[in-house]
Design an enzyme around this catalytic site. Sequence first.
Site, PDB file in Angstrom:
ATOM      1  N   CYS B  76     -26.388 -10.057  -8.019  1.00  0.00           N
ATOM      2  CA  CYS B  76     -27.088  -8.921  -7.409  1.00  0.00           C
ATOM      3  C   CYS B  76     -26.248  -8.285  -6.300  1.00  0.00           C
ATOM      4  CB  CYS B  76     -28.471  -9.346  -6.917  1.00  0.00           C
ATOM      5  SG  CYS B  76     -29.539  -7.938  -6.585  1.00  0.00           S
ATOM      6  N   HIS B 174     -30.675 -11.036 -11.915  1.00  0.00           N
ATOM      7  CA  HIS B 174     -30.843 -12.375 -11.345  1.00  0.00           C
ATOM      8  C   HIS B 174     -31.000 -13.400 -12.465  1.00  0.00           C
ATOM      9  CE1 HIS B 174     -31.398 -11.419  -7.049  1.00  0.00           C
ATOM     10  NE2 HIS B 174     -31.817 -10.251  -7.504  1.00  0.00           N
ATOM     11  N   GLU B 176     -31.119 -16.508 -12.192  1.00  0.00           N
ATOM     12  CA  GLU B 176     -31.992 -17.583 -11.703  1.00  0.00           C
ATOM     13  C   GLU B 176     -33.463 -17.209 -11.777  1.00  0.00           C
ATOM     14  OE1 GLU B 176     -30.436 -15.439  -9.875  1.00  0.00           O
ATOM     15  OE2 GLU B 176     -31.432 -15.090  -7.944  1.00  0.00           O
TER      16      GLU B 176
END
Lengths: 250, 192
Positions: B76, B174, B176
Amino acid sequence: MLKKRIIPCLDIKDGRTVKGVNFVNIRDAGDPIELAKKYAADGADEIVFLDISATIEKRKTLIQLVERIAREINIPFTVGGGISTITDVKNLITAGADKVSVNSAAVQRPELIAEIASEFGSQCLVVAIDTKFQENDWKVFIHGGRTPSKIRTIDWALQTEALGAGEILLTSMNNDGTKNGFALDITQQVSQSVNIPIIASGGAGSLEHFKEVFTKTAATGGLAASIFHYEEKSISNLKTYLKTQNIPIR
Amino acid sequence: MIAIIKYNAGNVSSVQNALRSLGCDSIITNDISTLKKADKIIFPGVGAASSAMNYLREKSLVEAIRGITKPFLGICLGQQLMCKYSEEGDTKCLGIFDTVVKLFPPKNKVPHIGWNNFENIKGSLFKQVLPTDDVYFVHSYYTEICQHTIASCNYINPFSAALNKDNFFATQFHPEKSSLVGKQILKNFIEL
């Protein structure tokens, strides 16, 4: 293509999930971690946790809950309820929340929005607006819908955008808990007035209500609670249905 | 051991949680010697470009990051900081990728928030990933397409969803927070 987001909301009171009907009567809808994992596995695009605990002491347990949620789910989640200072935000984000939502405290002190945006970025800031149609206009209500503010919803939406809100979670109190569908008019009015994403909330009672809000308004997300909590409709069923209706869905 | 670069603000524990779910140990640090000893480095990013660059300068991390030879993944804002320049706060960045970061024109909702698919993907970071897979984005600034682009996405205009140059990788989305697809991408990075 950017997909429309399906967002289950879990109201948290003293560490448990509850959901009010018209913001008053509350029923227990289970353990937040178990529900969150179930929703994430079932295709939820994000999850919102709204803490409605009455005391500051009870709120402290929220931080521990947020840490556990962050370990258990791998989709973004927002935490709101009673946030009024930068320290509140820092504690929640450090605990693992991706975004925070502010409501009453921002209405009472709008600079809070600018402070959070400048410290943590607009991407982590959702401004929640509770709105009610009264005296021929949509007005902002605070304190969980108990207190009228006299501020026009459109005016407040524009102000939050100017101050740095990343998105707006718009809940129609007239519709919330009714299962008669989202408030399409105010959702579309706000969506057209600001250039930040709008999440529609309040009133979802059927799969068609989501289709309606995504085809008749520019809302980029739809939030609901009870329709998912009591397994009346699963998120995966809803998403399958919306895909057949040619709505962009993950 | 994977080192996650510590920031002044923002949620870096998500990356650690995601690595843990892949059975991978990690440490959150801004200590240069710890970073140098790590097998891989992840550079997450939340917040604003200018304050993040100021923080990196204060911690003497600018040259340290540029000199890393182990596999390195920016996420990001991390991706944006690895470019030459960002319009956000008129910020000179690390200059690893020869491209710039611009504000989305207001032709659609900004920030770009939510799940979006790729237009093109290539390389080992996207092993077992399809262009039609959705990943989670949240950003108001985008990285222009350049020679280092390994994944592109289209929102308002095409932009770099991922970049790679030598040992340096970056994703605008992202991983994650991108459910199973994101998990696969992180697994691919771990296995580089």
